[in-house]
Design an enzyme around this catalytic site. Structure first.
Site, PDB file in Angstrom:
ATOM      1  N   GLU A  48      47.738  40.949  41.664  1.00 13.29           N
ATOM      2  CA  GLU A  48      47.838  39.513  41.449  1.00 13.29           C
ATOM      3  C   GLU A  48      46.933  39.074  40.299  1.00 13.29           C
ATOM      4  OE1 GLU A  48      49.424  37.658  45.558  1.00 13.29           O
ATOM      5  OE2 GLU A  48      47.262  37.789  45.439  1.00 13.29           O
ATOM      6  N   CYS A  61      42.371  34.842  35.476  1.00 13.96           N
ATOM      7  CA  CYS A  61      41.560  35.656  36.369  1.00 13.96           C
ATOM      8  C   CYS A  61      42.284  36.988  36.551  1.00 13.96           C
ATOM      9  CB  CYS A  61      41.407  34.927  37.712  1.00 13.96           C
ATOM     10  SG  CYS A  61      40.517  35.900  38.945  1.00 13.96           S
ATOM     11  N   CYS A  68      40.892  47.486  46.758  1.00  6.66           N
ATOM     12  CA  CYS A  68      39.452  47.530  46.502  1.00  6.66           C
ATOM     13  C   CYS A  68      38.820  48.403  47.563  1.00  6.66           C
ATOM     14  CB  CYS A  68      38.871  46.114  46.577  1.00  6.66           C
ATOM     15  SG  CYS A  68      37.118  46.029  46.118  1.00  6.66           S
ATOM     16  N   CYS A  72      33.933  44.333  51.409  1.00  6.57           N
ATOM     17  CA  CYS A  72      33.284  43.071  51.798  1.00  6.57           C
ATOM     18  C   CYS A  72      34.096  42.449  52.942  1.00  6.57           C
ATOM     19  CB  CYS A  72      33.198  42.123  50.600  1.00  6.57           C
ATOM     20  SG  CYS A  72      32.225  42.805  49.258  1.00  6.57           S
ATOM     21  N   CYS A  75      36.783  39.325  52.479  1.00  4.52           N
ATOM     22  CA  CYS A  75      37.660  39.333  51.308  1.00  4.52           C
ATOM     23  C   CYS A  75      38.985  40.030  51.609  1.00  4.52           C
ATOM     24  CB  CYS A  75      36.934  40.039  50.158  1.00  4.52           C
ATOM     25  SG  CYS A  75      37.884  40.101  48.634  1.00  4.52           S
ATOM     26  N   CYS A 289      39.447  32.316  45.426  1.00  9.64           N
ATOM     27  CA  CYS A 289      38.538  33.459  45.475  1.00  9.64           C
ATOM     28  C   CYS A 289      38.689  34.209  46.790  1.00  9.64           C
ATOM     29  CB  CYS A 289      37.091  33.008  45.364  1.00  9.64           C
ATOM     30  SG  CYS A 289      36.757  32.131  43.867  1.00  9.64           S
TER      31      CYS A 289
END
Ligand code: SAH
Length: 302
Positions: A48, A61, A68, A72, A75, A289
């Protein structure tokens, strides 16, 4: 291109590719200021990319990895695991595609999409050099922000490069006990390593470091933690950027109350720490975010 030596053609075929990212999906926020693209890569994976319209220009962005592996807790990007690094060209293409589709020139770049840019260091650095070069889009490095969860050795490598970009560091907690729970990278590179590396970065580059702090209701949003944060950052050339948590259903954290955000901010300000609250954009289309992922959530229609 049979005019090239066969051996060179074979090398090119093995190492390089020519192609564009395909647009698999596109959503525009109700406010009209945010567009999220799901872009397809040559191997069938997707990432994305978000385009944000501000009065001062247009920001893209970019993602740096498919998935990932930093883990975290709050997220979405890591929720489906990690697949691979993006090549520098695949990061660059995200900017071109977003700019081309919107028809407005891209003025700023934030390396804050899916993935950990410093975990994909070489391709991220190549991307920064190419996009800022006169032969590239010639976007000033001062208009580029790179956000990391805190890979200390790579922050130190980056500091040596003398780029003009802004370093943003995802802090989220003022002590190791809490940060270990929220961001597992802290067990490898705890605060006593991370904060000096950030301070050195600011000294070497002359650029103020931006400390991102996602406020999670009842977890890290108390005035006592704000005071502890002010103490941790005293003397560092930086500022705090508070991000009220955006909803990620599978993570189970809640957004802070407006009063909690206000109080947290006030405590920092009273102790002389520069602070801002990040404006939320695109939460209604899963573009804010921490909400980016590598494919459409189930049941999601464009
Ligand atoms: N891996 C890099 C780049 C991601 S940037 C990093 O960790 O910095 C995305 C920013 O959004 C980071 O500061 C990240 O911690 C933050 N974020 C992640 N999940 C979020 C959520 N649910 N709500 C608000 N911000 C979030």
């Amino acid at each position: 291109m049979t005019n090239l030596p066969a051996a060179f053609r074979a090398q090119l075929a093995g190492e390089a590719c020519i192609g564009r990212l395909g647009v698999v999906g596109c959503r525009v926020s109700a406010a009209g200021d945010t567009t999220k693209y799901l872009l397809g890569l040559a191997d069938g994976q997707s990432v994305e990319t978000v385009l944000l319209r501000h009065d001062y220009g247009q920001t893209v962005c970019v993602s740096t990895q498919v998935g990932c592996r930093m883990g975290c807790r709050f997220c979405a990007s890591g929720a489906e695991g990690w697949v691979r690094h993006l090549r520098s060209g695949e990061i660059y293409e995200q900017v071109l595609v977003a700019g081309r589709l919107s028809g407005v020139p891209v003025t700023h770049i934030v390396i804050m999409g899916m993935g950990e840019p410093l975990d994909n260091y070489h391709h991220t650095v190549a991307f920064i050099e190419n996009i800022s070069a006169p032969y590239g889009l010639h976007i000033s490095q001062r208009r580029i922000t790179l956000s990391t969860c805190g890979l200390v050795p790579r922050i130190r490598d980056l500091a040596q490069r003398g780029y003009g970009l802004t370093l943003a560091v995802s802090l989220h907690a003022p002590n190791n006990r809490l940060r270990n729970q929220l961001a597992p990278i802290n067990r490898k590179h705890p605060l006593e390593e991370l904060i000096p590396a950030c301070a050195d970065y600011a000294v070497r580059t002359g650029r103020r470091v931006s400390f991102e702090y996602v406020l999670l209701a009842g977890v890290n949003d108390t005035p006592a933690l704000a005071a502890e944060l002010a103490e941790l950052l005293a003397g560092v050339h930086g500022h705090v950027n508070l991000i009220p948590a955006n909803p990620v259903p599978e993570c189970g954290f809640k957004a802070p109350t407006p009063a909690a955000v206000r109080n947290f901010r006030q405590v920092l300000e009273r102790r002389g720490i520069p602070v801002s609250v990040r404006r939320e954009m695109g939460a209604d289309i899963g573009a804010a975010c921490g909400q980016l992922r590598r494919r459409r959530p189930r049941g999601h229609k464009e």
